[in-house]
Motif scaffolding. Sequence first.
Motif, mmCIF file in Angstrom:
data_model
loop_
_atom_site.group_PDB
_atom_site.id
_atom_site.type_symbol
_atom_site.label_atom_id
_atom_site.label_comp_id
_atom_site.label_asym_id
_atom_site.label_seq_id
_atom_site.Cartn_x
_atom_site.Cartn_y
_atom_site.Cartn_z
ATOM 1 N N PRO A 14 -1.065 -16.658 -5.906
ATOM 2 C CA PRO A 14 -2.393 -16.228 -5.464
ATOM 3 C C PRO A 14 -2.370 -15.314 -4.240
ATOM 4 C CG PRO A 14 -2.417 -18.548 -6.036
ATOM 5 C CD PRO A 14 -0.983 -18.121 -6.081
ATOM 6 N N SER A 15 -1.443 -15.543 -3.316
ATOM 7 C CA SER A 15 -1.394 -14.698 -2.120
ATOM 8 C C SER A 15 -1.029 -13.263 -2.476
ATOM 9 C CB SER A 15 -0.389 -15.261 -1.107
ATOM 10 O OG SER A 15 0.933 -15.218 -1.612
ATOM 11 N N VAL A 16 -0.198 -13.083 -3.504
ATOM 12 C CA VAL A 16 0.155 -11.741 -3.956
ATOM 13 C C VAL A 16 -1.057 -11.078 -4.606
ATOM 14 C CG1 VAL A 16 1.607 -10.399 -5.529
ATOM 15 C CG2 VAL A 16 2.582 -12.318 -4.259
ATOM 16 N N ASP A 17 -1.778 -11.828 -5.421
ATOM 17 C CA ASP A 17 -2.983 -11.288 -6.061
ATOM 18 C C ASP A 17 -3.961 -10.770 -4.994
ATOM 19 O OD1 ASP A 17 -1.734 -12.248 -8.298
ATOM 20 O OD2 ASP A 17 -3.223 -13.783 -8.757
ATOM 21 N N ARG A 18 -4.163 -11.566 -3.951
ATOM 22 C CA ARG A 18 -5.094 -11.165 -2.894
ATOM 23 C C ARG A 18 -4.589 -9.931 -2.144
ATOM 24 N NH1 ARG A 18 -5.226 -16.877 -2.201
ATOM 25 N NH2 ARG A 18 -3.717 -16.728 -0.474
ATOM 26 N N GLY A 69 -5.108 -6.756 -4.057
ATOM 27 C CA GLY A 69 -6.505 -6.352 -3.987
ATOM 28 C C GLY A 69 -6.841 -5.661 -2.675
ATOM 29 N N GLN A 70 -6.213 -6.107 -1.598
ATOM 30 C CA GLN A 70 -6.445 -5.501 -0.292
ATOM 31 C C GLN A 70 -5.713 -4.173 -0.140
ATOM 32 O OE1 GLN A 70 -5.124 -8.528 2.411
ATOM 33 N NE2 GLN A 70 -6.749 -9.974 1.859
ATOM 34 N N ALA A 71 -4.474 -4.112 -0.631
ATOM 35 C CA ALA A 71 -3.622 -2.942 -0.411
ATOM 36 C C ALA A 71 -3.947 -1.780 -1.339
ATOM 37 C CB ALA A 71 -2.155 -3.338 -0.575
ATOM 38 N N GLU A 72 -4.439 -2.073 -2.537
ATOM 39 C CA GLU A 72 -4.755 -1.052 -3.538
ATOM 40 C C GLU A 72 -3.587 -0.075 -3.730
ATOM 41 O OE1 GLU A 72 -8.387 0.732 -2.231
ATOM 42 O OE2 GLU A 72 -9.611 -0.953 -2.900
ATOM 43 N N PRO A 73 -2.435 -0.551 -4.232
ATOM 44 C CA PRO A 73 -1.273 0.317 -4.437
ATOM 45 C C PRO A 73 -1.561 1.442 -5.434
ATOM 46 C CG PRO A 73 -0.705 -2.015 -4.660
ATOM 47 C CD PRO A 73 -2.197 -1.930 -4.661
ATOM 48 N N ARG A 74 -0.733 2.463 -5.385
ATOM 49 C CA ARG A 74 -0.887 3.615 -6.281
ATOM 50 C C ARG A 74 -0.788 3.214 -7.748
ATOM 51 N NH1 ARG A 74 1.901 4.961 -1.898
ATOM 52 N NH2 ARG A 74 1.422 6.899 -0.777
ATOM 53 N N HIS A 75 0.242 2.456 -8.071
ATOM 54 C CA HIS A 75 0.478 2.015 -9.442
ATOM 55 C C HIS A 75 0.818 0.529 -9.428
ATOM 56 C CE1 HIS A 75 0.568 6.105 -11.122
ATOM 57 N NE2 HIS A 75 1.226 6.448 -10.024
ATOM 58 N N VAL A 76 0.231 -0.202 -10.352
ATOM 59 C CA VAL A 76 0.451 -1.638 -10.454
ATOM 60 C C VAL A 76 0.817 -1.992 -11.881
ATOM 61 C CG1 VAL A 76 -0.593 -3.930 -10.237
ATOM 62 C CG2 VAL A 76 -1.174 -2.153 -8.593
ATOM 63 N N ALA A 77 1.856 -2.812 -12.056
ATOM 64 C CA ALA A 77 2.256 -3.326 -13.365
ATOM 65 C C ALA A 77 2.122 -4.845 -13.351
ATOM 66 C CB ALA A 77 3.698 -2.920 -13.680
ATOM 67 N N ASP A 78 1.166 -5.355 -14.111
ATOM 68 C CA ASP A 78 0.960 -6.797 -14.230
ATOM 69 C C ASP A 78 1.712 -7.305 -15.441
ATOM 70 O OD1 ASP A 78 0.092 -9.402 -14.472
ATOM 71 O OD2 ASP A 78 -1.978 -8.888 -14.983
ATOM 72 N N ALA A 79 2.774 -8.078 -15.212
ATOM 73 C CA ALA A 79 3.612 -8.561 -16.307
ATOM 74 C C ALA A 79 2.820 -9.351 -17.337
ATOM 75 C CB ALA A 79 4.751 -9.418 -15.754
ATOM 76 N N ALA A 80 1.773 -10.047 -16.888
ATOM 77 C CA ALA A 80 0.968 -10.857 -17.803
ATOM 78 C C ALA A 80 0.228 -10.005 -18.820
ATOM 79 C CB ALA A 80 -0.030 -11.706 -17.019
ATOM 80 N N SER A 118 0.820 -1.211 0.000
ATOM 81 C CA SER A 118 0.000 0.000 0.000
ATOM 82 C C SER A 118 0.853 1.261 0.000
ATOM 83 C CB SER A 118 -0.938 0.000 1.213
ATOM 84 O OG SER A 118 -0.207 0.110 2.426
ATOM 85 N N GLU A 119 2.076 1.163 0.517
ATOM 86 C CA GLU A 119 2.958 2.322 0.588
ATOM 87 C C GLU A 119 3.831 2.489 -0.653
ATOM 88 O OE1 GLU A 119 5.219 1.466 4.043
ATOM 89 O OE2 GLU A 119 3.473 1.429 5.369
ATOM 90 N N ALA A 120 3.943 1.447 -1.466
ATOM 91 C CA ALA A 120 4.865 1.463 -2.603
ATOM 92 C C ALA A 120 4.432 2.446 -3.681
ATOM 93 C CB ALA A 120 4.973 0.065 -3.200
ATOM 94 N N GLY A 121 5.429 2.961 -4.394
ATOM 95 C CA GLY A 121 5.129 3.811 -5.541
ATOM 96 C C GLY A 121 4.729 3.003 -6.752
ATOM 97 N N LEU A 122 5.207 1.751 -6.829
ATOM 98 C CA LEU A 122 4.863 0.854 -7.933
ATOM 99 C C LEU A 122 5.012 -0.579 -7.452
ATOM 100 C CD1 LEU A 122 4.254 0.289 -10.987
ATOM 101 C CD2 LEU A 122 6.735 0.302 -11.350
ATOM 102 N N VAL A 123 4.038 -1.415 -7.790
ATOM 103 C CA VAL A 123 4.107 -2.844 -7.518
ATOM 104 C C VAL A 123 4.137 -3.576 -8.851
ATOM 105 C CG1 VAL A 123 2.948 -4.852 -6.505
ATOM 106 C CG2 VAL A 123 2.877 -2.639 -5.329
ATOM 107 N N VAL A 124 5.129 -4.449 -9.011
ATOM 108 C CA VAL A 124 5.279 -5.222 -10.243
ATOM 109 C C VAL A 124 5.063 -6.690 -9.900
ATOM 110 C CG1 VAL A 124 6.754 -5.701 -12.230
ATOM 111 C CG2 VAL A 124 7.001 -3.540 -11.002
#
Length: 349
Positions: free
Chosen positions: A99-103, A106-117, A86-92
């Motif tokens: 699955p635990s990361v996906d969940r 969803g809970q943390a709602e980071p500012r920016h998310v990059a899904d490699a897929a 939740s504190e990160a500037g970007l989550v990759v």
Amino acid sequence: MNIRRLRPITALVGAAALGLTTLTACSSNSGDGRTDGKLDVVASFYPLQFLAQRIGGDATHVSSLTKPGVEPHDLEISPRQTADLSEAGLVVYLKGLQPSVDRAIGQAEPRHVADAASYTTLEDHGTEVEGDHDHGGEGDHGGEGDHGAEGDHGGEGDHGGEGEEGHEGHAHSGDAAADPHIWLDPVRYAQVAKGVGKALEKADPDHATTYKKNTTALVKELTTLDQDFRSGLKDRSSDTFITTHAAFGYLAERYGLRQEAISGLDPESEPSPARIKGLHSVAKKDKVNTVFFETLVSDRTAKTLAGDLHLRTDVLDPIEGIGDKSKGDDYIQVMRSNLKALQKALGTK
């Protein structure tokens, strides 16, 4: 099985207080996804950590949720790590792999998310994967290809900036049932690198020039790696290799090889007796001389199969993490070690 040691209550209280202090300090120091002026980037596991570090350079602080030596499929996210997201500037991350990361995302709602897929295409792979010699798995596209991350699969811009939605045109983009091991194909990995570069530019526009430059340099290096695999695997006596789990489907398709895996996409799954019998037949028919195992999971089944067939064993590393047993210090070095292992097993001249 996860085994936790019981600790005295005073230690637990102290650790909790320390965690709260750390969280407060971090929030007061930045609050905008930065620490000491650098973008805080959290990667879900090593291949994405490598991209973030190489592209982010000195403009970023990069950490990984998956520690060295840990099999990424087994990762469980702690509350502290969820707070970090939740504190990160970007989550990759790579949707569907952990699955635990996906969940947690969803809970943390980071500012920016990059899904490699979302930056390339995912395919369904089982225990058997055979490359097509006519196109070598999109072989004409080279290291950057017509499907590079700045083309139709372009960065965050095509996904509302978050990389979460994936591509509607690709049924398997971000699909948990599809093979996630895209980083073992240098061409697809270059596509992901471009997407991560775009994500960094959006999250931190002040350093966009740096990210563009570093992305270009890394894609060039991956293009060279792809070319070295193409030339290095020519004039071989066999196309077939046997490995522990089905991690090398994209690599097999890219270079016209045939992967025969003992187990499926899950490295911990046990092969059936019918599968073992089938591998005996494959090894004899295709004159396989090596059974490959990897560094982060047990080699017991691979060595048993090799012993039954009087074959040698060697490491073919899926590079899900870098540890003491890795044959190299980073992705590029380990991929080159993989190339040498394949050359030896496939009888290249």
